[in-house]
Write an enzyme that holds these catalytic residues in place. Structure first.
Site, PDB file in Angstrom:
ATOM      1  N   GLU A 102      31.601  53.835   4.948  1.00 50.01           N
ATOM      2  CA  GLU A 102      33.144  53.323   4.601  1.00 50.01           C
ATOM      3  C   GLU A 102      33.836  54.057   5.812  1.00 50.01           C
ATOM      4  O   GLU A 102      34.958  54.350   5.309  1.00 50.01           O
ATOM      5  CB  GLU A 102      33.248  52.872   3.168  1.00 50.01           C
ATOM      6  CG  GLU A 102      32.414  51.790   2.375  1.00 50.01           C
ATOM      7  CD  GLU A 102      32.816  51.990   1.474  1.00 50.01           C
ATOM      8  OE1 GLU A 102      33.922  52.319   1.190  1.00 50.01           O
ATOM      9  OE2 GLU A 102      31.899  51.351   0.236  1.00 50.01           O
TER      10      GLU A 102
ATOM     11  N   ASN B 290      26.808  53.647   6.238  1.00 54.92           N
ATOM     12  CA  ASN B 290      27.268  52.494   5.636  1.00 54.92           C
ATOM     13  C   ASN B 290      27.997  51.885   5.280  1.00 54.92           C
ATOM     14  O   ASN B 290      29.416  52.450   6.174  1.00 54.92           O
ATOM     15  CB  ASN B 290      26.392  52.755   4.373  1.00 54.92           C
ATOM     16  CG  ASN B 290      26.038  51.607   3.099  1.00 54.92           C
ATOM     17  OD1 ASN B 290      25.770  50.269   3.625  1.00 54.92           O
ATOM     18  ND2 ASN B 290      26.524  51.900   2.172  1.00 54.92           N
TER      19      ASN B 290
ATOM     20  N   HIS C  60      28.651  42.887   0.096  1.00 61.93           N
ATOM     21  CA  HIS C  60      29.145  42.189  -1.405  1.00 61.93           C
ATOM     22  C   HIS C  60      29.868  40.718  -1.152  1.00 61.93           C
ATOM     23  O   HIS C  60      31.290  40.986   0.094  1.00 61.93           O
ATOM     24  CB  HIS C  60      30.413  43.282  -2.073  1.00 61.93           C
ATOM     25  CG  HIS C  60      30.053  44.398  -1.989  1.00 61.93           C
ATOM     26  ND1 HIS C  60      29.335  44.525  -2.964  1.00 61.93           N
ATOM     27  CD2 HIS C  60      30.240  45.606  -0.994  1.00 61.93           C
ATOM     28  CE1 HIS C  60      28.565  46.219  -3.165  1.00 61.93           C
ATOM     29  NE2 HIS C  60      29.069  46.522  -2.081  1.00 61.93           N
TER      30      HIS C  60
ATOM     31  N   GLU D 105      23.935  47.351  -0.753  1.00 64.26           N
ATOM     32  CA  GLU D 105      24.809  46.317  -2.048  1.00 64.26           C
ATOM     33  C   GLU D 105      25.151  45.386  -1.989  1.00 64.26           C
ATOM     34  O   GLU D 105      26.200  45.013  -3.250  1.00 64.26           O
ATOM     35  CB  GLU D 105      25.851  47.642  -1.954  1.00 64.26           C
ATOM     36  CG  GLU D 105      26.113  48.692  -1.184  1.00 64.26           C
ATOM     37  CD  GLU D 105      27.490  49.688  -1.126  1.00 64.26           C
ATOM     38  OE1 GLU D 105      28.294  49.554  -1.935  1.00 64.26           O
ATOM     39  OE2 GLU D 105      27.176  50.309  -1.165  1.00 64.26           O
TER      40      GLU D 105
ATOM     41  N   ASP E 218      26.030  41.954  -3.429  1.00 61.18           N
ATOM     42  CA  ASP E 218      26.839  41.068  -4.833  1.00 61.18           C
ATOM     43  C   ASP E 218      26.919  39.786  -4.798  1.00 61.18           C
ATOM     44  O   ASP E 218      28.047  39.646  -3.435  1.00 61.18           O
ATOM     45  CB  ASP E 218      26.757  41.628  -6.169  1.00 61.18           C
ATOM     46  CG  ASP E 218      28.004  42.321  -5.502  1.00 61.18           C
ATOM     47  OD1 ASP E 218      28.362  42.515  -4.831  1.00 61.18           O
ATOM     48  OD2 ASP E 218      28.195  43.644  -6.075  1.00 61.18           O
TER      49      ASP E 218
END
Ligand code: 9MR
Length: 357
Positions: free
Chosen positions: A171, A212, A247, A275, A277
Site C-alpha cells: 500500500e 501489493n 476488497h 485479499e 472479499d
C-alpha cells in the site's frame, strides 16, 4: 424427615452453582473450539483452482489456527496457500525493540507445511501496524534505513526457503496520485521502495517478491502510479509479482479490472489477487448473498482472463474471522462460508467460475 429436608435446602444452591459453573465452562470451551467443519459440496476449491493453474489461498487468522479444529480443517483442505493475516506484521513480531515474537508467524508457517500449503509472507514494509517504538521513534534517515533492511533480513531470514512469495512493500501508493505519505516516504524518500526490494532479494534469493496495493484494481489514478513504480522495479529485476487486493462490495468488480491487470502483465510480471472479499450489510438477504456470489465469480473470471494471473487469495474464508465487521460495523458476511462454516451462495459460485470452460 424435617432435618433431611433442611439439609437439601442447604445443598441445593451449592449443587446448582456447581452445575451452572460447569455449564459455563463447557460453553466457553465450545466457543473456543468453534463449530465443527461442515461437509462442503463438490470438489475442493484448491483442486478446482489448481486445474486452472491458479494457486488458491486464504488469509489465516491466528485465533482460528490456534483454537478451532473446524477452521483448521477447512483451511487445510480447501486452500493451497495461506497468508498470515496479521502475525507477520512488524507490530506483531517486534512490539518492543529487539524483542522478537514469532509465535503467530511460526504457527502459520508450521500449519502450512503440515498441510501442504504455500505461504505468502505479509508484509515487510507498510505504513500501518508499525510498533510504537518505530513509528514514534523520531529516527533519522540512515537509522531508519538500517532498521528497515535489518527487519527484512531478520524476518525473511527466519523463514528462508519456506515462504513462496513475500509482500515486500504494501500500500505504498497515495489515493490520488504519487506515493502515500507516512513514515517511510517522509523519512527515506521514494527510493525506500527499491531499497526494500533489494534487501529482500538479498535476504532470500529464492523467494518471489511482490508489491501489493489496495484500491488499484481498476484503471485509475492510483493504478497509474502503481504501474510506473512496478515498471521501474521490474527494470531493475526486483519484482516478480504484482498484487491487487480486491476488497469489494456489492458495487462489484471495477469494469476496467481485466484491462488493468493486463497492462501490468504486459510488463512481464505475474499477477495475483491477494485479499479478495465482498462486504455485505448484515444479515445479508438472499438477494444480497446472490449478488455477492456474482462478485466472487467475477473475481475468478477476471483472473482467468489474464494468463499471468496465477494466484487468488481470499481475505478470510469464513464470516467467523473477517476484518470487515471490525472496520465497518454492521457489514459482516463478506466471505465464502458463514460463521458456522456453512457454504454461502458465494462458495458454489466460486466453484462454478473455476469449473466453467
Ligand atoms: O485483516 C486485517 C485486520 O485484522 C487488521 O486489524 C488490519 C489492521 O490494519 O489489517 C487487516 O488486513 C489488511 C491487510 O494487512 C492489508 N490490506 C488491507 C487489509 C484489510 O484492512
Amino acid at each position: 424427615m424435617l432435618r433431611r429436608l433442611r439439609r437439601w435446602y442447604v445443598a441445593l444452591p451449592v449443587v446448582l452453582l456447581v452445575l451452572v459453573t460447569l455449564g459455563a465452562i463447557a460453553a466457553h470451551h465450545d466457543s473456543l473450539k468453534g463449530p465443527d467443519a461442515k461437509p462442503l459440496p463438490g470438489e475442493s476449491l484448491r483442486r478446482l483452482a489448481a486445474a486452472r493453474g491458479i494457486l488458491l489461498g486464504s488469509a489465516a487468522d491466528d485465533t482460528g489456527l490456534r483454537n478451532e479444529p473446524g477452521y483448521r480443517h477447512d483451511l487445510g483442505s480447501q486452500f493451497a496457500a495461506l497468508t498470515p493475516e496479521n502475525a507477520m506484521k512488524w507490530d506483531a513480531v517486534e512490539p518492543k525493540r529487539g524483542k522478537l515474537q514469532w509465535g503467530g508467524a511460526d504457527r502459520a508457517v508450521d500449519f502450512a507445511q503440515q498441510h501442504g500449503l504455500k505461504v505468502r509472507g505479509h508484509t515487510l514494509v507498510w505504513y500501518s501496524q508499525l510498533p510504537g517504538w518505530l513509528s514514534s521513534g523520531g529516527f533519522d534517515a540512515p537509522t531508519l534505513r538500517r532498521l528497515m533492511t535489518a527487519h527484512i533480513a531478520k524476518e525473511m531470514g527466519r523463514y528462508k526457503g519456506r515462504i513462496r512469495t513475500w509482500d515486500v512493500v504494501n500500500e505504498a501508493m497515495a489515493d490520488q496520485s504519487g506515493l502515500r505519505k507516512g513514515l517511510w516516504l517522509d523519512t527515506l524518500g521514494p527510493s525506500y521502495i527499491a531499497e526494500a526490494f533489494a534487501a529482500a532479494r538479498k535476504a532470500d534469493p529464492g523467494a518471489r517478491l511482490a508489491i501489493n496495493e489496495i484500491g488499484a484494481d481498476g484503471v485509475n489514478a492510483k493504478s497509474d502510479t502503481y504501474l510506473k513504480v512496478v515498471q521501474e522495479l521490474k527494470r531493475r529485476g526486483l519484482v516478480d509479482e504484482v498484487g491487487f487486493q480486491a476488497h469489494f462490495n456489492l458495487k462489484g468488480v471495477p469494469p476496467s479490472m481485466a484491462a488493468n491487470l493486463k497492462r501490468f502483465a504486459d510488463l512481464g510480471v505475474d499477477i495475483a489477487i491477494t485479499e479478495a472479499d465482498v462486504s455485505v450489510k448484515d444479515p445479508g438477504t438472499p438477494a444480497q448473498l446472490t449478488a455477492q456470489a456474482k462478485v466472487y465469480a467475477d473475481i475468478v473470471r477476471v483472473c482467468r482472463s489474464v494468463p499471468r494471473c496465477k494466484a487468488i487469495t481470499v481475505w478470510g474464508f469464513t464470516d467467523r474471522h473477517s476484518w470487515i465487521p471490525d472496520s465497518s460495523p454492521g457489514f459482516g458476511s463478506a466471505t465464502l462460508l458463514d460463521d458456522q462454516l456453512r457454504p454461502k451462495p458465494a462458495f458454489t459460485a466460486f466453484q462454478d467460475a473455476l469449473k466453467a470452460p
